[in-house]
Design a protein around this motif. Structure first.
Motif, PDB file in Angstrom:
ATOM      1  N   GLY A   1      -8.926   0.788  -6.625  1.00  0.00           N
ATOM      2  CA  GLY A   1      -9.543  -0.188  -7.517  1.00  0.00           C
ATOM      3  C   GLY A   1     -10.857  -0.736  -6.993  1.00  0.00           C
ATOM      4  N   SER A   2     -11.424  -0.065  -5.984  1.00  0.00           N
ATOM      5  CA  SER A   2     -12.682  -0.477  -5.358  1.00  0.00           C
ATOM      6  C   SER A   2     -12.615  -1.881  -4.761  1.00  0.00           C
ATOM      7  N   TYR A   3     -11.459  -2.240  -4.199  1.00  0.00           N
ATOM      8  CA  TYR A   3     -11.305  -3.549  -3.566  1.00  0.00           C
ATOM      9  C   TYR A   3     -12.017  -3.576  -2.221  1.00  0.00           C
ATOM     10  N   SER A   4     -12.487  -4.751  -1.839  1.00  0.00           N
ATOM     11  CA  SER A   4     -13.256  -4.925  -0.617  1.00  0.00           C
ATOM     12  C   SER A   4     -12.388  -4.828   0.629  1.00  0.00           C
ATOM     13  N   LEU A   5     -13.051  -4.730   1.791  1.00  0.00           N
ATOM     14  CA  LEU A   5     -12.338  -4.733   3.062  1.00  0.00           C
ATOM     15  C   LEU A   5     -11.533  -6.022   3.207  1.00  0.00           C
ATOM     16  N   GLN A   6     -12.103  -7.153   2.847  1.00  0.00           N
ATOM     17  CA  GLN A   6     -11.394  -8.423   2.947  1.00  0.00           C
ATOM     18  C   GLN A   6     -10.105  -8.396   2.134  1.00  0.00           C
ATOM     19  N   SER A   7     -10.189  -7.917   0.898  1.00  0.00           N
ATOM     20  CA  SER A   7      -9.003  -7.833   0.044  1.00  0.00           C
ATOM     21  C   SER A   7      -7.956  -6.915   0.662  1.00  0.00           C
ATOM     22  N   ALA A   8      -8.416  -5.793   1.199  1.00  0.00           N
ATOM     23  CA  ALA A   8      -7.495  -4.825   1.801  1.00  0.00           C
ATOM     24  C   ALA A   8      -6.772  -5.425   2.995  1.00  0.00           C
ATOM     25  N   LEU A   9      -7.514  -6.097   3.854  1.00  0.00           N
ATOM     26  CA  LEU A   9      -6.900  -6.677   5.051  1.00  0.00           C
ATOM     27  C   LEU A   9      -5.896  -7.765   4.685  1.00  0.00           C
ATOM     28  N   ILE A  10      -6.271  -8.631   3.747  1.00  0.00           N
ATOM     29  CA  ILE A  10      -5.358  -9.710   3.344  1.00  0.00           C
ATOM     30  C   ILE A  10      -4.079  -9.126   2.739  1.00  0.00           C
ATOM     31  N   ALA A  11      -4.239  -8.148   1.854  1.00  0.00           N
ATOM     32  CA  ALA A  11      -3.072  -7.537   1.208  1.00  0.00           C
ATOM     33  C   ALA A  11      -2.147  -6.905   2.239  1.00  0.00           C
ATOM     34  N   GLU A  12      -2.722  -6.153   3.166  1.00  0.00           N
ATOM     35  CA  GLU A  12      -1.900  -5.462   4.153  1.00  0.00           C
ATOM     36  C   GLU A  12      -1.210  -6.430   5.113  1.00  0.00           C
ATOM     37  N   VAL A  13      -1.907  -7.480   5.509  1.00  0.00           N
ATOM     38  CA  VAL A  13      -1.297  -8.470   6.410  1.00  0.00           C
ATOM     39  C   VAL A  13      -0.157  -9.193   5.705  1.00  0.00           C
ATOM     40  N   VAL A  14      -0.414  -9.708   4.510  1.00  0.00           N
ATOM     41  CA  VAL A  14       0.590 -10.494   3.793  1.00  0.00           C
ATOM     42  C   VAL A  14       1.807  -9.647   3.434  1.00  0.00           C
TER      43      VAL A  14
ATOM     44  N   LEU B   1       4.171  -1.409  -5.681  1.00  0.00           N
ATOM     45  CA  LEU B   1       3.803  -1.818  -7.045  1.00  0.00           C
ATOM     46  C   LEU B   1       2.664  -2.821  -7.031  1.00  0.00           C
ATOM     47  N   ILE B   2       2.634  -3.669  -6.003  1.00  0.00           N
ATOM     48  CA  ILE B   2       1.573  -4.670  -5.889  1.00  0.00           C
ATOM     49  C   ILE B   2       0.263  -4.060  -5.417  1.00  0.00           C
ATOM     50  N   SER B   3       0.331  -3.214  -4.407  1.00  0.00           N
ATOM     51  CA  SER B   3      -0.889  -2.910  -3.653  1.00  0.00           C
ATOM     52  C   SER B   3      -1.447  -1.498  -3.737  1.00  0.00           C
ATOM     53  N   ILE B   4      -0.837  -0.600  -4.484  1.00  0.00           N
ATOM     54  CA  ILE B   4      -1.453   0.728  -4.622  1.00  0.00           C
ATOM     55  C   ILE B   4      -2.885   0.614  -5.142  1.00  0.00           C
ATOM     56  N   PRO B   5      -3.176  -0.229  -6.130  1.00  0.00           N
ATOM     57  CA  PRO B   5      -4.566  -0.325  -6.592  1.00  0.00           C
ATOM     58  C   PRO B   5      -5.536  -0.867  -5.537  1.00  0.00           C
ATOM     59  N   VAL B   6      -5.008  -1.599  -4.563  1.00  0.00           N
ATOM     60  CA  VAL B   6      -5.881  -2.230  -3.566  1.00  0.00           C
ATOM     61  C   VAL B   6      -6.226  -1.275  -2.432  1.00  0.00           C
TER      62      VAL B   6
END
Length: 230
Positions: free
Chosen positions: A126-139, A174-179
């Motif tokens: 979904g062209s998410y930023s590095l910040q979004s990716a890191l937050i998603a993976e950590v949480v 289900l939450i994070s494949i797009p990220v």
């Protein structure tokens, strides 16, 4: 101990082969593709099936972040961390190799399309930023560890942990494949990234750092909320 390492190798092989294989081979298959829901279920099912198959042998970690989180949560000895992580990473790489041999037999196959690798920016679905990716993976990894530690707690209902953990991994996807295409597992990320090379390897650091940070955070959370009352 070799049986435990072997169980982790083959268990992680199954996770990467089943999960990433569903994404590479079946997700967008013409007319009957399984889509994101199917890929999410595939990852969850690999954990459920292997937890019942090898949980009594190795604990069925299948994931360096999980092993580190279990250590941080007081459930796993430090001396076993490195052998477990090595077995998991090599299991993931072996699975990626077998998947490559199968997938490359299809007309038009091009590993440059991603090969189910994790990424951010231009390489995020979904062209998410590095910040979004890191937050998603950590949480998401933190909550994954909370669920694992809780479901395997001696006070929890016996026999249901594999189901809870497998469903948790399904929900995470289900939450994070797009990220990020969903990692929460450095061995899963490494297992396919090395066959893509280039950007996938360059971005791989994020999918080691974020899941490990999240796993340690999750272990701390569970120690706080799940510690037995004095």
């Amino acid at each position: 101990m070799m049986k435990q390492y072997g169980a982790e190798f083959f268990g992680t092989f199954w996770l990467v082969f089943g999960g990433c294989g569903s994404a590479v081979i079946a997700a967008a298959f013409p007319n009957v593709g399984i889509g994101l829901l199917g890929v999410s279920l595939a990852f969850g099912l690999t954990v459920v099936t292997m937890a019942y198959a090898i949980g009594h042998i190795s604990g069925c970690h299948l994931n360096p972040a999980v092993s580190i989180g279990l250590w941080a949560g007081g459930r796993f000895p430090a001396k076993e961390l490195l052998p477990y992580i090595i077995a998991q990473v090599f299991g993931g790489i072996a699975a990626g190799g077998v998947l490559y041999l199968i997938a490359s037999g299809a007309p038009g196959f091009d590993v440059a399309n991603g090969f189910a690798s994790n990424g951010y920016g231009d390489h995020s679905p979904g062209s998410y930023s590095l910040q979004s990716a890191l937050i998603a993976e950590v949480v998401l990894t933190a909550f994954f560890l909370v669920i694992i530690l809780g479901a395997t707690d001696k006070r929890a209902p016996a026999g249901f942990a594999p189901i809870a953990i497998g469903l948790a991994l399904t929900l995470i996807h289900l939450i994070s494949i797009p990220v990020t295409n969903t990692s929460v597992n450095p061995a899963r990320s490494t297992g396919v990234a090395i066959y893509v090379g280039d950007w996938a390897v360059a971005q791989l650091w994020a999918f080691w750092v974020a899941p490990i940070v999240g796993a340690v955070l999750g272990a701390g959370i569970y120690r706080f909320i799940g510690g037995e009352r004095k």
